[in-house]
Design a protein around this motif. Structure first.
Motif, PDB file in Angstrom:
ATOM      1  N   TYR A 316     -11.630  -2.312  -1.538  1.00 39.34           N
ATOM      2  CA  TYR A 316     -10.555  -2.909  -0.731  1.00 39.34           C
ATOM      3  C   TYR A 316      -9.180  -2.508  -1.281  1.00 39.34           C
ATOM      4  O   TYR A 316      -8.279  -2.125  -0.535  1.00 39.34           O
ATOM      5  N   ARG A 317      -9.018  -2.585  -2.590  1.00 37.32           N
ATOM      6  CA  ARG A 317      -7.725  -2.315  -3.228  1.00 37.32           C
ATOM      7  C   ARG A 317      -7.233  -0.892  -2.899  1.00 37.32           C
ATOM      8  O   ARG A 317      -6.112  -0.698  -2.439  1.00 37.32           O
ATOM      9  N   ILE A 318      -8.093   0.082  -3.141  1.00 35.43           N
ATOM     10  CA  ILE A 318      -7.674   1.476  -2.960  1.00 35.43           C
ATOM     11  C   ILE A 318      -7.502   1.779  -1.475  1.00 35.43           C
ATOM     12  O   ILE A 318      -6.573   2.471  -1.063  1.00 35.43           O
ATOM     13  N   ARG A 319      -8.392   1.209  -0.643  1.00 35.24           N
ATOM     14  CA  ARG A 319      -8.305   1.455   0.795  1.00 35.24           C
ATOM     15  C   ARG A 319      -7.037   0.826   1.392  1.00 35.24           C
ATOM     16  O   ARG A 319      -6.415   1.397   2.285  1.00 35.24           O
ATOM     17  N   ALA A 320      -6.656  -0.356   0.888  1.00 36.58           N
ATOM     18  CA  ALA A 320      -5.481  -1.042   1.442  1.00 36.58           C
ATOM     19  C   ALA A 320      -4.228  -0.172   1.262  1.00 36.58           C
ATOM     20  O   ALA A 320      -3.374  -0.102   2.148  1.00 36.58           O
ATOM     21  N   ILE A 321      -4.137   0.505   0.130  1.00 31.15           N
ATOM     22  CA  ILE A 321      -2.952   1.329  -0.134  1.00 31.15           C
ATOM     23  C   ILE A 321      -3.033   2.635   0.648  1.00 31.15           C
ATOM     24  O   ILE A 321      -2.053   3.093   1.244  1.00 31.15           O
ATOM     25  N   GLU A 322      -4.253   3.184   0.696  1.00 29.70           N
ATOM     26  CA  GLU A 322      -4.468   4.422   1.454  1.00 29.70           C
ATOM     27  C   GLU A 322      -4.110   4.208   2.934  1.00 29.70           C
ATOM     28  O   GLU A 322      -3.535   5.085   3.583  1.00 29.70           O
ATOM     29  N   TYR A 323      -4.433   3.028   3.455  1.00 31.27           N
ATOM     30  CA  TYR A 323      -4.160   2.681   4.852  1.00 31.27           C
ATOM     31  C   TYR A 323      -2.662   2.756   5.146  1.00 31.27           C
ATOM     32  O   TYR A 323      -2.234   3.360   6.128  1.00 31.27           O
ATOM     33  N   VAL A 324      -1.852   2.176   4.265  1.00 26.36           N
ATOM     34  CA  VAL A 324      -0.399   2.235   4.460  1.00 26.36           C
ATOM     35  C   VAL A 324       0.052   3.694   4.413  1.00 26.36           C
ATOM     36  O   VAL A 324       0.855   4.150   5.237  1.00 26.36           O
ATOM     37  N   GLY A 325      -0.503   4.449   3.462  1.00 29.30           N
ATOM     38  CA  GLY A 325      -0.135   5.864   3.332  1.00 29.30           C
ATOM     39  C   GLY A 325      -0.452   6.651   4.593  1.00 29.30           C
ATOM     40  O   GLY A 325       0.384   7.416   5.101  1.00 29.30           O
ATOM     41  N   GLU A 326      -1.647   6.442   5.133  1.00 32.37           N
ATOM     42  CA  GLU A 326      -2.040   7.180   6.349  1.00 32.37           C
ATOM     43  C   GLU A 326      -1.101   6.865   7.502  1.00 32.37           C
ATOM     44  O   GLU A 326      -0.710   7.739   8.262  1.00 32.37           O
ATOM     45  N   ARG A 327      -0.736   5.587   7.627  1.00 40.60           N
ATOM     46  CA  ARG A 327       0.118   5.205   8.756  1.00 40.60           C
ATOM     47  C   ARG A 327       1.540   5.733   8.569  1.00 40.60           C
ATOM     48  O   ARG A 327       2.191   6.116   9.536  1.00 40.60           O
ATOM     49  N   LEU A 328       2.027   5.777   7.341  1.00 39.69           N
ATOM     50  CA  LEU A 328       3.365   6.348   7.111  1.00 39.69           C
ATOM     51  C   LEU A 328       3.350   7.843   7.405  1.00 39.69           C
ATOM     52  O   LEU A 328       4.282   8.375   8.026  1.00 39.69           O
ATOM     53  N   LEU A 329       2.288   8.532   6.985  1.00 39.03           N
ATOM     54  CA  LEU A 329       2.193   9.973   7.266  1.00 39.03           C
ATOM     55  C   LEU A 329       2.170  10.215   8.769  1.00 39.03           C
ATOM     56  O   LEU A 329       2.801  11.151   9.270  1.00 39.03           O
ATOM     57  N   ALA A 330       1.464   9.347   9.510  1.00 45.40           N
ATOM     58  CA  ALA A 330       1.393   9.501  10.964  1.00 45.40           C
ATOM     59  C   ALA A 330       2.773   9.342  11.608  1.00 45.40           C
ATOM     60  O   ALA A 330       3.050   9.918  12.652  1.00 45.40           O
ATOM     61  N   LEU A 331       3.646   8.560  10.940  1.00 42.42           N
ATOM     62  CA  LEU A 331       5.018   8.399  11.455  1.00 42.42           C
ATOM     63  C   LEU A 331       5.913   9.552  11.024  1.00 42.42           C
ATOM     64  O   LEU A 331       7.095   9.590  11.356  1.00 42.42           O
ATOM     65  N   GLY A 332       5.368  10.463  10.196  1.00 41.80           N
ATOM     66  CA  GLY A 332       6.175  11.568   9.700  1.00 41.80           C
ATOM     67  C   GLY A 332       6.993  11.213   8.467  1.00 41.80           C
ATOM     68  O   GLY A 332       7.935  11.929   8.107  1.00 41.80           O
ATOM     69  N   VAL A 333       6.651  10.123   7.802  1.00 43.70           N
ATOM     70  CA  VAL A 333       7.374   9.754   6.581  1.00 43.70           C
ATOM     71  C   VAL A 333       6.748  10.526   5.410  1.00 43.70           C
ATOM     72  O   VAL A 333       5.540  10.412   5.179  1.00 43.70           O
TER      73      VAL A 333
END
Ligand code: F0G
Length: 454
Positions: A316-333
């Motif tokens: 859960y811990r690693i996935r929770a952070i990865e999730y934010v990362g994936e969504r920021l990348l999708a926004l082009g951040v």
């Protein structure tokens, strides 16, 4: 099921007080646009650090009540020592009030003028404690670890060729070799088991002890399990024991991967070094069965160590952070990739190209995140590293903003809110201002400097 849920229920809550952008503008002005100057009551989502900010479990709070506050020979110490040695079987375990105290004790013994201490990347307190003795701290992370977009699976690895060269050329000056797991200063990136073993072999071939800065050891072990060939089926505690089996000692901030609100330790095998460390401990921290801690803290840490290696938690811990990362990348951040264990590092210099490094793009983004959404993050860039000892300035290697996630504190809707803040900011990011410093202290300026929009 695809959804990885938070593997806990919430029994006790801390209310978040909602604020408006207008209120936050006033708080920012009063804090001279330095987020360290804010009251935490005025922050909606606090991603300043993952250190000491964990939510303790019901079992940890129960352990607090079990704590024995005797000056000497407390059973709380025995439970703490046993919990540490289950995972890191060093002969001597010396409790300290936090990680930097363990560092200060170690380097007061092995440091000193003319000494050189290599690591993948030293954290700033580690570097500070080494330099305070007159020794030199050298960062030898692999080249991939310095490239924000390079997706190497173990970007925290030590550069073995560079370490060999250092040991061959200046071996006499090196009292010990270190590695930080995960590599916080390099984006929370993991170190592989193979690399830890190779670093230990090199150090030992030159007669040098090998110390691990183990702050985020469980997150590192999870990455080993997921990414290193042959490790996928192994229990995390076994991987942890393998990581430390090749080391001669460790420093630890229990404010990270021990679910502590305070605490740390120095552990090692060498009897003579341990005796000298305990003498120093009694002067600066306390008697060896409590160090800088209360008995109740030692009991909370003993329980925390049992919980941190739980695989449902780590997944859960690693996935929770990865999730934010994936969504920021999708926004082009632009962020440091792959996402590390405890934090997202946003490349503010790349996202705000209209702000030059000496206009502090990281500070501008961190201030905007707070003003717009009440999110507190931390600039890791030219504000933190750009001031030379003579008072002049130069751009840091990167201008990053760290979103560090406290353990077991925020839920997925908090994460979605953070992503939405970036989505809204992206529409007017070209209008975010540069900043200038209106006052600064001679060192560690990021904590107290005052800023104004340029
Ligand atoms: N080593 C590493 C890798 C760290 O990240 C920290 C602290 C320390 C040592 C020092 O431990 O705070 O208990 O004295 N890192 C925190 C952070 C402060 O926000 O990254 P401490």
């Amino acid at each position: 099921m695809r959804t990885i849920i938070e593997p806990f229920r919430i029994k006790s809550v801390e209310p978040i007080r909602m604020t408006t952008p207008a209120e936050r503008r006033a708080f920012l002005a009063a804090a001279h646009h330095n987020l360290f100057g804010l009251r935490s009551d005025d922050v909606l989502i606090d991603l300043l650090t993952d250190s000491g900010t964990s939510a303790m479990s019901a079992e940890q709070w129960a352990a607090v009540m079990r704590g024995d506050e005797s000056y000497a020979g407390s059973p709380s110490f025995e439970r703490f020592e046993a919990a540490v040695r289950t995972l890191m079987p060093f002969r001597h375990v010396i409790p300290t009030h936090q990680g930097r105290a363990a560092e200060a004790i170690l380097f007061s013994i092995v440091g000193g003028p003319g000494r050189v201490i290599p690591s993948n990347s030293h954290f700033d307190t580690t570097r500070g404690n080494i330099e305070a003795t007159g020794a030199e701290a050298v960062d030898l992370v692999i080249p991939e670890g310095r490239e924000p977009r390079n997706r190497h699976p173990f970007k925290g690895n030590v550069d073995l060729d560079a370490l060999r060269e250092l040991l061959e050329a200046h071996g006499d000056a090196v009292p010990c070799v270190m590695a930080t797991v995960t590599n916080n200063a390099g984006g929370g990136q993991p170190v592989s088991l193979a690399n830890l073993r190779a670093v230990a072999d090199l150090a030992h071939a030159h007669g040098k002890p090998f110390f691990i800065d183990g702050c985020r050891f469980a997150e590192n072990a999870w990455f080993i399990k997921r990414r290193e060939p042959g490790q996928a089926e192994r229990p995390v505690p076994d991987i942890v024991r393998d990581m430390f089996a090749v080391a001669d000692g460790m420093t630890m901030s229990a404010k990270k991967d021990a679910f502590g609100n305070i605490g740390g330790w120095l552990a090692l095998d060498d009897d003579d070094l341990a005796a000298r460390a305990r003498t120093r401990l009694i002067l600066t921290e306390g008697f060896p069965t409590y160090g800088g801690l209360a008995g109740r803290d030692l009991d909370a840490l003993a329980q925390g160590l049992a919980e941190i290696v739980d695989e449902d938690y780590l997944r859960y811990r690693i996935r929770a952070i990865e999730y934010v990362g994936e969504r920021l990348l999708a926004l082009g951040v632009p962020i440091v990739e792959p996402v590390g264990g405890h934090a997202i590092f946003v490349d503010a210099r790349a996202w705000l190209p209209h702000i030059p490094p000496l206009g502090y793009p990281g500070q501008s983004l961190a201030v905007a995140l707070y003003e717009h959404a009440g999110i507190r993050s931390c600039e890791i860039g030219t504000v933190m590293f750009g001031r030379r000892p003579d008072g002049s300035e130069e751009p840091a290697a990167m201008d990053l903003v760290r979103l560090a996630f406290p353990r077991r504190v925020y839920t997925q809707s908090h994460a979605d809110y953070v992503v939405e803040a970036f989505e809204e900011l992206s529409e007017h990011r070209d209008r975010l201002p540069a900043y200038r410093i209106t006052w600064e202290p001679p060192s560690l300026r990021h904590f107290t400097a005052r800023f104004a929009p340029a």
